[in-house]
Design a protein around this motif. Structure first.
Motif, PDB file in Angstrom:
ATOM      1  N   ASP A 124       0.809  -1.216   0.000  1.00  0.00           N
ATOM      2  CA  ASP A 124       0.000   0.000   0.000  1.00  0.00           C
ATOM      3  C   ASP A 124       0.842   1.266   0.000  1.00  0.00           C
ATOM      4  OD1 ASP A 124      -2.446  -1.390   0.088  1.00  0.00           O
ATOM      5  OD2 ASP A 124      -2.226  -1.711   2.231  1.00  0.00           O
ATOM      6  N   LEU A 125       2.156   1.109  -0.041  1.00  0.00           N
ATOM      7  CA  LEU A 125       3.058   2.258   0.009  1.00  0.00           C
ATOM      8  C   LEU A 125       3.732   2.476  -1.340  1.00  0.00           C
ATOM      9  CD1 LEU A 125       4.800   1.527   3.443  1.00  0.00           C
ATOM     10  CD2 LEU A 125       2.811   2.990   3.014  1.00  0.00           C
ATOM     11  N   LYS A 126       4.020   3.737  -1.632  1.00  0.00           N
ATOM     12  CA  LYS A 126       4.750   4.094  -2.847  1.00  0.00           C
ATOM     13  C   LYS A 126       6.153   4.556  -2.477  1.00  0.00           C
ATOM     14  CE  LYS A 126       0.565   5.493  -5.341  1.00  0.00           C
ATOM     15  NZ  LYS A 126      -0.144   6.615  -6.017  1.00  0.00           N
ATOM     16  N   LEU A 127       7.082   4.326  -3.382  1.00  0.00           N
ATOM     17  CA  LEU A 127       8.475   4.679  -3.152  1.00  0.00           C
ATOM     18  C   LEU A 127       8.604   6.165  -2.810  1.00  0.00           C
ATOM     19  CD1 LEU A 127      11.352   3.458  -3.298  1.00  0.00           C
ATOM     20  CD2 LEU A 127      11.486   4.339  -5.634  1.00  0.00           C
ATOM     21  N   GLY A 128       9.305   6.450  -1.724  1.00  0.00           N
ATOM     22  CA  GLY A 128       9.579   7.823  -1.324  1.00  0.00           C
ATOM     23  C   GLY A 128       8.509   8.478  -0.475  1.00  0.00           C
ATOM     24  N   GLU A 129       7.424   7.744  -0.140  1.00  0.00           N
ATOM     25  CA  GLU A 129       6.353   8.362   0.639  1.00  0.00           C
ATOM     26  C   GLU A 129       6.792   8.690   2.060  1.00  0.00           C
ATOM     27  OE1 GLU A 129       1.987   7.337  -1.003  1.00  0.00           O
ATOM     28  OE2 GLU A 129       2.901   5.731   0.181  1.00  0.00           O
ATOM     29  N   LYS A 130       6.211   9.762   2.590  1.00  0.00           N
ATOM     30  CA  LYS A 130       6.471  10.197   3.963  1.00  0.00           C
ATOM     31  C   LYS A 130       5.436   9.543   4.883  1.00  0.00           C
ATOM     32  CE  LYS A 130       8.201  14.640   2.321  1.00  0.00           C
ATOM     33  NZ  LYS A 130       7.973  16.107   2.293  1.00  0.00           N
ATOM     34  N   ILE A 131       5.932   8.844   5.902  1.00  0.00           N
ATOM     35  CA  ILE A 131       5.077   7.989   6.722  1.00  0.00           C
ATOM     36  C   ILE A 131       4.989   8.498   8.153  1.00  0.00           C
ATOM     37  CG2 ILE A 131       4.693   5.638   7.558  1.00  0.00           C
ATOM     38  CD1 ILE A 131       4.576   5.940   4.496  1.00  0.00           C
ATOM     39  N   VAL A 132       3.767   8.492   8.690  1.00  0.00           N
ATOM     40  CA  VAL A 132       3.535   8.655  10.128  1.00  0.00           C
ATOM     41  C   VAL A 132       3.182   7.285  10.683  1.00  0.00           C
ATOM     42  CG1 VAL A 132       2.089   9.677  11.930  1.00  0.00           C
ATOM     43  CG2 VAL A 132       2.762  11.037   9.940  1.00  0.00           C
ATOM     44  N   ILE A 133       3.866   6.838  11.710  1.00  0.00           N
ATOM     45  CA  ILE A 133       3.556   5.574  12.376  1.00  0.00           C
ATOM     46  C   ILE A 133       2.775   5.888  13.647  1.00  0.00           C
ATOM     47  CG2 ILE A 133       4.476   3.508  13.495  1.00  0.00           C
ATOM     48  CD1 ILE A 133       6.953   3.758  11.761  1.00  0.00           C
ATOM     49  N   TYR A 134       1.587   5.310  13.780  1.00  0.00           N
ATOM     50  CA  TYR A 134       0.778   5.494  14.997  1.00  0.00           C
ATOM     51  C   TYR A 134       0.851   4.195  15.806  1.00  0.00           C
ATOM     52  CZ  TYR A 134      -2.911   7.398  17.958  1.00  0.00           C
ATOM     53  OH  TYR A 134      -3.617   7.884  19.016  1.00  0.00           O
ATOM     54  N   GLY A 135       1.520   4.246  16.942  1.00  0.00           N
ATOM     55  CA  GLY A 135       1.688   3.074  17.797  1.00  0.00           C
ATOM     56  C   GLY A 135       3.157   2.803  18.031  1.00  0.00           C
ATOM     57  N   ALA A 136       3.552   2.721  19.296  1.00  0.00           N
ATOM     58  CA  ALA A 136       4.969   2.553  19.626  1.00  0.00           C
ATOM     59  C   ALA A 136       5.240   1.283  20.418  1.00  0.00           C
ATOM     60  CB  ALA A 136       5.466   3.775  20.414  1.00  0.00           C
ATOM     61  N   GLY A 137       4.354   0.297  20.274  1.00  0.00           N
ATOM     62  CA  GLY A 137       4.602  -1.000  20.904  1.00  0.00           C
ATOM     63  C   GLY A 137       5.506  -1.848  20.028  1.00  0.00           C
ATOM     64  N   ASP A 138       5.365  -3.157  20.129  1.00  0.00           N
ATOM     65  CA  ASP A 138       6.211  -4.062  19.351  1.00  0.00           C
ATOM     66  C   ASP A 138       6.003  -3.878  17.849  1.00  0.00           C
ATOM     67  OD1 ASP A 138       7.250  -5.091  21.647  1.00  0.00           O
ATOM     68  OD2 ASP A 138       5.940  -6.856  21.701  1.00  0.00           O
TER      69      ASP A 138
END
Length: 376
Positions: A282-296
């Motif tokens: 679901d991701l394209k090369l070079g996309e800027k990502i926000v990760i929600y969740g800091a568990g495992d």
């Protein structure tokens, strides 16, 4: 000798004299106002049983979380006091099958002859099922009033491998009770959804190969049919990952299942941080990502993205950022001031992920930019 929590609770119930009964486990932590809050609510509603919510406390890391699985508010009926007839399709999913996040009117338990099973593990399944079906008035307190300790090696849950078949025995007794009451057909979908996730999760708690195979083979060869999990389409299941895991067990032997699991954990390059699957499709090369969740899961995604250099993590957030010992994990409110292409929800549980997604949409995030897929 230790006969199990069920036997001890039965003794306590027979000795009790008060109007209400609540079961507290010694390893959990309770908010000072818990009992007063619940009893005040019980007195106002005259309910047979009262449900309430809780936090989870990781015994290994000290992390505190606010799960959505112990009180599923989206499944509650639109009324203050209810019974199973109001939500037959959700009655066993709206709350966990645990007794410690509920208050009971003692006379209600006596009148219906409700006691715990005399087994060491899963002794609460029948008790909670009977109370949910027998109670004419159920209400809930929309507050988190205790801390349930997880990853505790001393707890009964972590000792599933010692008695691997107790879970199927306990659930089969619940099924027998529901059939005797003449309500099984009406609550079957709720029952099947509850036990599918519970039984498959129990496999993950077993650390002994022989015990794992005993439960795995019993489920695959016998109990999926006995407990009526078999024979339903994917749409019948509330959590699609439960259906996928069930299908995998049907298709694979125990050794094939474990080998498949081992390959998944190692990942293609054998690195431990690949044990959770990043939704690269679901991701394209070079996309800027926000990760929600800091568990495992979040830690795994962060490492995978940082290492691949195909995408860029521009922000890593978690609701409990202040309690997490990771300096690069920030407040979710910073999302609105961040330029990004995608938000990946790094959570295993689909219900929790949906709650987070809905909150993000309420905050103005485009739903099409939010990604969640079961990372297991």
């Amino acid at each position: 000798s230790n006969s199990g929590a069920g036997v001890a609770r039965n003794i306590g119930m027979k000795s009790a004299k008060g109007r209400y009964i609540i079961f507290l486990d010694a390893d959990d932590i309770f908010c000072p106002e818990m009992v007063e809050t619940i009893i005040n609510h019980a007195n106002k509603t005259n309910s047979d049983m009262i449900l309430f919510d809780n936090y989870t406390l990781d015994n290994q890391t000290g992390e505190i979380h606010e799960p959505t699985t112990f009180l599923r508010k989206e499944m509650l009926p639109n009324k203050a006091v209810f019974s199973w007839v109001d939500i037959p399709q959700y009655i066993f999913n709206v709350t966990s099958m645990t007794c410690w996040n509920k208050l009971y009117r003692r006379q209600f338990l006596i009148d219906n002859d409700i006691y715990f099973q005399n087994i060491k593990i899963n002794d609460a399944n029948l008790f909670v099922a009977m109370t949910l079906i027998k109670a004419k008035t159920i209400s809930y307190v929309d507050e988190r009033l205790m801390y349930f300790r997880q990853n505790n090696c001393e707890s009964q849950t972590q000792n599933t491998g010692k008695l691997p078949l107790n879970s199927v025995i306990a659930w089969n007794q619940v099924k027998d009770f529901l059939e005797e009451e003449g309500v099984f057909v009406k609550v079957q979908q709720s029952f099947v959804n509850r036990i599918t996730s519970h039984l498959i999760d129990r496999l993950g708690l077993i650390h002994n190969g022989d015990a794992f195979c005993v439960l795995y083979d019993a489920l695959r060869d016998e109990y999926f049919d006995i407990l009526t999990i078999s024979g339903h389409s994917e749409d019948y299941f509330y959590n699609k990952s439960d259906y996928e895991r069930y299908k995998k067990i049907i298709e694979l032997t125990a050794s094939e299942y474990l080998y498949d699991k081992l390959k998944w954990i190692k990942g293609r390059n054998g690195r431990s941080y690949n044990r959770f699957r990043l939704p690269k499709e679901d991701l394209k090369l070079g996309e800027k990502i926000v990760i929600y969740g800091a568990g495992d899961v979040g830690s795994s995604f962060y490492q995978q993205i940082s290492t691949s250099q195909k995408y860029k993590v521009v922000l890593w957030v978690d609701k409990n950022y202040e309690k997490i010992n990771k300096p690069n994990v920030r407040n979710p409110r910073e999302i609105k001031n961040t330029e990004y292409d995608r938000i990946i929800i790094a959570i295993v549980d689909e219900g929790t992920a949906n709650v987070i997604k809905n909150l993000l949409v309420e905050y103005g995030v485009d739903a099409n930019r939010i990604i969640w897929k079961d990372p297991r």
